[in-house]
Design an enzyme around this catalytic site. Structure first.
Site, mmCIF file in Angstrom:
data_model
loop_
_atom_site.group_PDB
_atom_site.id
_atom_site.type_symbol
_atom_site.label_atom_id
_atom_site.label_comp_id
_atom_site.label_asym_id
_atom_site.label_seq_id
_atom_site.Cartn_x
_atom_site.Cartn_y
_atom_site.Cartn_z
ATOM 1 N N CYS A 1 0.860 -0.964 0.140
ATOM 2 C CA CYS A 1 -0.027 0.165 0.003
ATOM 3 C C CYS A 1 0.843 1.215 0.274
ATOM 4 O O CYS A 1 0.462 2.273 -0.686
ATOM 5 C CB CYS A 1 -0.988 0.082 1.309
ATOM 6 S SG CYS A 1 -2.463 -0.930 1.129
ATOM 7 N N CYS B 1 -8.160 -2.969 -3.749
ATOM 8 C CA CYS B 1 -7.369 -3.854 -4.639
ATOM 9 C C CYS B 1 -8.157 -5.202 -4.808
ATOM 10 O O CYS B 1 -8.460 -5.725 -3.817
ATOM 11 C CB CYS B 1 -5.964 -3.924 -4.560
ATOM 12 S SG CYS B 1 -5.256 -2.263 -4.569
ATOM 13 N N CYS C 1 -6.877 -7.883 -2.378
ATOM 14 C CA CYS C 1 -7.391 -7.495 -0.884
ATOM 15 C C CYS C 1 -8.683 -7.077 -0.661
ATOM 16 O O CYS C 1 -8.926 -6.779 0.532
ATOM 17 C CB CYS C 1 -6.422 -6.524 -0.512
ATOM 18 S SG CYS C 1 -4.500 -6.742 -1.030
ATOM 19 N N CYS D 1 -5.081 1.349 5.107
ATOM 20 C CA CYS D 1 -4.009 1.285 4.055
ATOM 21 C C CYS D 1 -3.064 2.316 4.072
ATOM 22 O O CYS D 1 -1.936 2.104 3.587
ATOM 23 C CB CYS D 1 -4.681 1.272 2.725
ATOM 24 S SG CYS D 1 -5.350 3.025 2.268
#
Length: 244
Positions: free
Chosen positions: A117, A205, A208, A233
């Site tokens: 991240c 994402c 994730c 993040c």
């Protein structure tokens, strides 16, 4: 804006105001120096409200290179729907390539999402915000009870400000609930990410993010292999830590 901005005073005065009132304040104070952060999920409500106040609103989005195909299509749908430009920020290859070469594409499952991240989200965001006076985000207090319950409608961004550059951060949707956000989307027929129709609530994402089950909190679909109350993040974590 030459006069100093009394952040705490304004935050208190606008704590109970509508998102539109908070956005109007942001435009009154910063005009074209205000940027809207659009993540590709329900932040479209923020874009919709801002666009109705200022058709020339400036919007940017982070492309980590690992988003769902549906999210990429949604970004283009929003661009076309509102007739706006969306500035896309991407990771620095000089930082990304060494990490991928050394650790592969899924190292976050082994050693946490912080490094990935940091390269794919935080560095591009820092690069963008280094030349910005103020930005507005779609953060809500009910998104993550462990980390966002004290989100203020206006603050100095302690994560991305520098001694030479004070960055102001607006969170107009802070008081809105998920139910209110979706009521707005349905009532005004605002575009939304098609992943929401498949059980995705909080969308990040692709590796994730996963759908959540009935009665699970939306953040349980993010970084599910990590401790459940600290799922950030890093985009907003600096401000959250500063208040604890």
């Amino acid at each position: 804006m030459s006069q100093p901005i009394e952040v705490a005073e304004l935050a208190n005065a606008y704590a109970g105001k509508s998102p539109q009132d908070i956005l109007k304040l942001a435009f009154d104070l910063f005009g074209d120096d205000l940027w809207i952060s659009f993540s590709g999920a329900e932040d479209v409500v923020l874009v919709d409200m801002a666009w109705k106040l200022n058709k020339g609103v400036k919007v940017f989005s982070l492309d980590t290179g690992r988003l769902h195909s549906e999210t990429y299509r949604f970004i283009e749908q929003v661009r076309d729907h509102y007739g706006i430009s969306i500035e896309i920020m991407t990771p620095d290859p000089a930082l990304l390539q060494p990490m991928v070469n050394e650790k592969g594409l899924f190292s976050f499952y082994r050693d946490g999402h912080g490094e990935c991240c940091g390269i794919r989200k935080i560095e591009p965001l820092r690069r963008k915000l280094s030349n910005v006076r103020a930005w507005a985000t779609g953060q809500r207090r009910d998104q993550s009870p462990g980390t966002r319950s004290q989100v203020s409608v206006l603050e100095i961004d302690s994560a991305f400000s520098t001694p030479e550059h004070a960055l102001y951060k607006f969170n107009p949707l802070a008081q809105m609930t998920s139910e209110e956000v979706w009521g707005y989307i349905r009532m005004l027929e605002v575009p939304y990410n098609s992943l929401h129709e498949r059980g995705f609530i909080s969308i990040g994402c692709e590796p994730c993010t996963r759908p959540v089950l009935p009665n699970q909190h939306e953040r349980e679909g993010r970084w599910w292999w990590e401790e459940s109350t600290q799922k950030e993040c890093g985009l907003h974590a600096g401000n959250l830590i500063a208040r604890t």
